[in-house]
Design an enzyme around this catalytic site. Sequence first.
Site, PDB file in Angstrom:
ATOM      1  N   LYS A  62       0.819  -1.298   0.197  1.00 25.23           N
ATOM      2  CA  LYS A  62      -0.082   0.074   0.073  1.00 25.23           C
ATOM      3  C   LYS A  62       0.763   1.166   0.013  1.00 25.23           C
ATOM      4  O   LYS A  62       0.197   2.357  -0.477  1.00 25.23           O
ATOM      5  CB  LYS A  62      -1.006   0.225   1.025  1.00 25.23           C
ATOM      6  N   TYR A 276     -12.015 -14.776   2.746  1.00 22.03           N
ATOM      7  CA  TYR A 276     -11.195 -13.616   3.116  1.00 22.03           C
ATOM      8  C   TYR A 276     -10.699 -13.864   4.558  1.00 22.03           C
ATOM      9  O   TYR A 276     -11.556 -13.866   5.441  1.00 22.03           O
ATOM     10  CB  TYR A 276     -11.952 -12.356   2.816  1.00 22.03           C
ATOM     11  N   TYR A 302      -3.152 -12.615   3.005  1.00 15.78           N
ATOM     12  CA  TYR A 302      -2.687 -12.383   1.394  1.00 15.78           C
ATOM     13  C   TYR A 302      -1.298 -13.043   1.172  1.00 15.78           C
ATOM     14  O   TYR A 302      -1.293 -13.894   0.328  1.00 15.78           O
ATOM     15  CB  TYR A 302      -2.331 -10.663   1.309  1.00 15.78           C
TER      16      TYR A 302
HETATM   17  C1  LIG Z   1      -3.464  -5.336   0.263  1.00 10.36           C
HETATM   18  C2  LIG Z   1      -2.808  -6.522   0.261  1.00 10.36           C
HETATM   19  C3  LIG Z   1      -2.701  -7.257  -1.018  1.00 10.36           C
HETATM   20  C4  LIG Z   1      -3.529  -7.024  -2.008  1.00 10.36           C
HETATM   21  O1  LIG Z   1      -3.330  -6.079  -3.036  1.00 10.36           O
HETATM   22  P1  LIG Z   1      -4.493  -5.493  -3.643  1.00 10.36           P
HETATM   23  O2  LIG Z   1      -3.963  -4.296  -4.511  1.00 10.36           O
HETATM   24  O3  LIG Z   1      -5.441  -5.084  -2.628  1.00 10.36           O
HETATM   25  O4  LIG Z   1      -4.821  -6.369  -4.603  1.00 10.36           O
HETATM   26  C5  LIG Z   1      -1.457  -8.133  -1.065  1.00 10.36           C
HETATM   27  N1  LIG Z   1      -0.787  -8.526   0.119  1.00 10.36           N
HETATM   28  C6  LIG Z   1      -0.909  -7.682   1.129  1.00 10.36           C
HETATM   29  C7  LIG Z   1      -0.173  -7.964   2.457  1.00 10.36           C
HETATM   30  C8  LIG Z   1      -2.080  -6.645   1.242  1.00 10.36           C
HETATM   31  O5  LIG Z   1      -1.986  -5.670   2.549  1.00 10.36           O
END
Ligand SMILES: *Cc1c(COP(=O)(O)O)cnc(C)c1O
Length: 345
Positions: A62, A276, A302
């Site tokens: 991010k 999720y 993730y």
């Molecule tokens: C948000 C996030 C993702 C996914 O990325 P997107 O752009 O939302 O598809 C992957 N890994 C982590 C650790 C994240 O925080």
Amino acid sequence: MNSSISPITGPDTLGLSRFPRVDICHQPTPIEPMIRLSEHLGSAQFYIKRDDCTGLAGGGNKTRKLEFLVGDAVSKNADTLVTQGAVQSNHVRQTAAAACRYNLASHALLERRIADTACSYESTGNVLLDRLFGTQLEFRGPGLDMNAEAQATCKELEATGAKPYFIPGGGSNEIGALGYVSCAQELVHQMATMALDFDWIVLATGSTGTQAGLVAGLHQLGYQGSVLGVSVRQPRDKQINAVHSLCQRTLTKLGVDDEIPVSKIKVDDGYVGGGYGIPANSTLEAITIAARYEGLLLDPVYSGKGFAGMLGMARADFFKPTDKVLFLHTGGSSALFAYEDVIVS
Ligand SMILES: *Cc1c(COP(=O)(O)O)cnc(C)c1O
């Protein structure tokens, strides 16, 4: 603002210097070989790009998006960042930290998206860090249109005289995705200078901005390999459509009149597990393997799922022995602490 951006990430072929941007990201992030993992799998050569090391408040993907989002907010004289995410959102943590750097207030809505969480789930990990950064947190029940909720919060803040700036969940719009166009430029430059051509780039995909920006950038730069998103939530077709749509909007933002073929958006939804934020057995196994072979910290929401996808494909002999495979580590390890009860010891 732009003058402080280090140019060492390679030439700005796609003209990102046009866009307002702040300087909060350590870049380029390193690319490292995963030597012990490659030996263990015995099927291809595996590498990792360390976007978990972007430098802001524990790092993660991010931060790249927030360079452009906060740049836009500052250029519009906003004084408050408003965003939303799941309770253990890494995006909310990084947004809260970025707000501090630019003397902005921040306000985040956290969706209770997951049932039956551990009792510390709403107080440790990312939530603890959100509070440390002084962000204003509000919790919401599951299933609401959270972007609409956050926009309603903006209206309320405006009524009090504040100047809110709305950042959608995951920072995934065509402004945030520019962060991964920038990553594409950086990666192409690294491949050239390291004489390394990756056949595959594997990453976790959620709110889509990372994959969309990366594919948009790589497509424009003529990259010949494939990008594979491992879905953390949505079924394959839905995720492909969402990534493709943002990819097109990102190209429009770049002023490029080009169509990305849908076939360029590759998604595997075989590692979502129970949904999720619910780690599957394959997620927990991936977290343990990354830790014990490579000393790497993945996360249960993730990167653990993304890495599990890469391991699954390697074991199914999906990659050729000569293939070079790059895992894009998107961060998230702060959330490990909120999953204490399921992380293998
Ligand atoms: C948000 C996030 C993702 C996914 O990325 P997107 O752009 O939302 O598809 C992957 N890994 C982590 C650790 C994240 O925080």
